[in-house]
Design a protein around this motif. Sequence first.
Motif, PDB file in Angstrom:
ATOM      1  N   ILE A  15       0.784  -1.200  -0.177  1.00 58.78           N
ATOM      2  CA  ILE A  15       0.073  -0.018  -0.052  1.00 58.78           C
ATOM      3  C   ILE A  15       0.817   1.280   0.055  1.00 58.78           C
ATOM      4  CG2 ILE A  15      -1.691   1.194   1.297  1.00 58.78           C
ATOM      5  CD1 ILE A  15      -2.521  -1.430   2.537  1.00 58.78           C
ATOM      6  N   GLN A  41     -11.263   5.108  -8.362  1.00 57.77           N
ATOM      7  CA  GLN A  41     -11.474   3.911  -7.419  1.00 57.77           C
ATOM      8  C   GLN A  41     -10.782   4.378  -5.929  1.00 57.77           C
ATOM      9  OE1 GLN A  41     -10.453  -0.183  -9.174  1.00 57.77           O
ATOM     10  NE2 GLN A  41      -9.923   1.333 -10.782  1.00 57.77           N
ATOM     11  N   LEU A  42     -10.170   5.236  -6.001  1.00 57.54           N
ATOM     12  CA  LEU A  42      -9.351   5.541  -4.592  1.00 57.54           C
ATOM     13  C   LEU A  42     -10.463   5.805  -3.314  1.00 57.54           C
ATOM     14  CD1 LEU A  42      -6.807   8.238  -5.986  1.00 57.54           C
ATOM     15  CD2 LEU A  42      -6.463   5.938  -5.093  1.00 57.54           C
ATOM     16  N   GLU A  43     -10.184   5.421  -2.456  1.00 59.33           N
ATOM     17  CA  GLU A  43     -11.030   5.653  -1.085  1.00 59.33           C
ATOM     18  C   GLU A  43     -10.234   5.521   0.260  1.00 59.33           C
ATOM     19  OE1 GLU A  43     -13.735   2.604   0.049  1.00 59.33           O
ATOM     20  OE2 GLU A  43     -12.745   1.026  -1.458  1.00 59.33           O
ATOM     21  N   LEU A  53      -7.737  11.253  -0.196  1.00 63.92           N
ATOM     22  CA  LEU A  53      -8.064  10.204  -1.378  1.00 63.92           C
ATOM     23  C   LEU A  53      -9.526  10.182  -1.554  1.00 63.92           C
ATOM     24  CD1 LEU A  53      -5.939   7.197   0.242  1.00 63.92           C
ATOM     25  CD2 LEU A  53      -5.424   8.421  -1.882  1.00 63.92           C
TER      26      LEU A  53
ATOM     27  N   ALA B  27      -6.664   2.861   2.985  1.00 60.50           N
ATOM     28  CA  ALA B  27      -6.368   3.195   1.506  1.00 60.50           C
ATOM     29  C   ALA B  27      -6.079   2.017   0.603  1.00 60.50           C
ATOM     30  CB  ALA B  27      -5.067   4.245   1.619  1.00 60.50           C
ATOM     31  N   GLY B  28      -5.667   0.719   1.212  1.00 56.63           N
ATOM     32  CA  GLY B  28      -5.284  -0.033   0.606  1.00 56.63           C
ATOM     33  C   GLY B  28      -6.231  -0.633  -0.656  1.00 56.63           C
ATOM     34  N   THR B  29      -7.538  -0.689  -0.164  1.00 62.03           N
ATOM     35  CA  THR B  29      -8.691  -1.260  -1.300  1.00 62.03           C
ATOM     36  C   THR B  29      -8.350  -0.314  -2.527  1.00 62.03           C
ATOM     37  OG1 THR B  29      -9.922  -1.519   0.809  1.00 62.03           O
ATOM     38  CG2 THR B  29     -10.744  -1.907  -1.586  1.00 62.03           C
ATOM     39  N   GLY B  30      -8.447   0.978  -2.330  1.00 60.29           N
ATOM     40  CA  GLY B  30      -8.723   1.954  -3.439  1.00 60.29           C
ATOM     41  C   GLY B  30      -7.379   1.957  -3.983  1.00 60.29           C
ATOM     42  N   VAL B  31      -6.216   1.978  -3.362  1.00 61.85           N
ATOM     43  CA  VAL B  31      -4.870   2.111  -4.292  1.00 61.85           C
ATOM     44  C   VAL B  31      -4.721   1.080  -4.939  1.00 61.85           C
ATOM     45  CG1 VAL B  31      -2.470   2.580  -3.538  1.00 61.85           C
ATOM     46  CG2 VAL B  31      -4.114   3.691  -2.587  1.00 61.85           C
ATOM     47  N   LEU B  32      -4.908  -0.095  -4.426  1.00 54.80           N
ATOM     48  CA  LEU B  32      -4.480  -1.414  -5.033  1.00 54.80           C
ATOM     49  C   LEU B  32      -5.268  -2.141  -5.878  1.00 54.80           C
ATOM     50  CD1 LEU B  32      -2.495  -2.867  -2.039  1.00 54.80           C
ATOM     51  CD2 LEU B  32      -1.537  -1.524  -4.000  1.00 54.80           C
ATOM     52  N   ALA B  33      -6.691  -1.563  -5.561  1.00 57.73           N
ATOM     53  CA  ALA B  33      -7.761  -2.298  -6.614  1.00 57.73           C
ATOM     54  C   ALA B  33      -7.334  -2.058  -7.909  1.00 57.73           C
ATOM     55  CB  ALA B  33      -9.114  -1.471  -6.187  1.00 57.73           C
ATOM     56  N   GLY B  34      -6.985  -2.790  -8.615  1.00 56.49           N
ATOM     57  CA  GLY B  34      -6.442  -2.514 -10.109  1.00 56.49           C
ATOM     58  C   GLY B  34      -7.608  -2.441 -11.031  1.00 56.49           C
ATOM     59  N   HIS B  57      -1.783  -2.862 -10.967  1.00 61.28           N
ATOM     60  CA  HIS B  57      -1.998  -1.335 -10.775  1.00 61.28           C
ATOM     61  C   HIS B  57      -1.197  -0.518 -10.458  1.00 61.28           C
ATOM     62  CE1 HIS B  57      -5.243   1.394 -10.201  1.00 61.28           C
ATOM     63  NE2 HIS B  57      -4.954   1.689  -9.181  1.00 61.28           N
ATOM     64  N   VAL B  58       0.004  -0.811  -9.501  1.00 71.80           N
ATOM     65  CA  VAL B  58       1.045  -0.015  -9.273  1.00 71.80           C
ATOM     66  C   VAL B  58       2.103   0.179 -10.510  1.00 71.80           C
ATOM     67  CG1 VAL B  58       3.172  -0.016  -7.872  1.00 71.80           C
ATOM     68  CG2 VAL B  58       1.110  -0.795  -7.005  1.00 71.80           C
TER      69      VAL B  58
END
Lengths: 202, 67
Positions: A15, A41-43, A53, B27-34, B57-58
């Motif tokens: 993350i 998709q950011l949240e 975010l 934040a992980g879900t959104g940042v990594l949801a590719g 995604h990254v």
Amino acid sequence: MHAANVPVEADFDEIRAGLYALIARLLSGPLDAQFVDHMCQLEGDTSALGLALNKLAALAKSPPPDNFADEYAPLFYGQGQGGEILPFASYYLTGQLYDAPLAAIRDDMLKLGIQPTGSVKEPEDHIAFLLDMMHGLITGRFAAGAVGVPDQQGFYARHIEPWASEVFSDLKKADSADFYVAVADLGLAFMEIESEAFKLAA
Amino acid sequence: MEQKQKSETPVKRGRREFLTMAGVAAAGTGVLAGAGSAQAAEELSKDKGQGYQETAHVRTYYELAKF
């Protein structure tokens, strides 16, 4: 989806790397439709980081036709003199571009086996470049492979921490429209988190 | 003599708890949801055993950054 459990270290690294990459991309140039689409998709939660975010996602859901390019250019390119913001370590730390901080970064890059792709003209002490390098150090994208938290901390403390928050503060104070204010808030929140988290790791 | 394991664990937990509280976990879900297949791509690269852990995604962020 709820973050009911405290994730394991590897998940956090992923993350964190993603956040570095995200902020790097936001600062590296004008956005395009594909990237703005990703941003929807950011949240986040109600933390400062999460609120930034959420704000970015909300703005990305109804982007202007130029995908905020109109906001980027005057801030970072400007009229002749390079915009309102000159996000280079050398400029912030010594007042001169291409100064000692850039040499120190190039020195570390050599040691870490990092080579610039040559696709941008900006010197390597650009904030986006440095944040992107943090992403690479965490994920192991470079020749040296993934580095542990102490080495991440070293790079961060030497090259980013002394000035990055100042850039984000300037970005926030600049004549920015909403979008880059939210970017600045994201950057400020994340730098504060990283500084504090590295202290806990020490 | 070496108390390494014992002394590392609380530190790591403290760091994780801080990162969670600070909003990084959420934040992980959104940042990594590719774009759909981030998880699959990650599993794939782990299988190859190269230690190359970028998610799709990254990597997309990275490639778009063009550095």
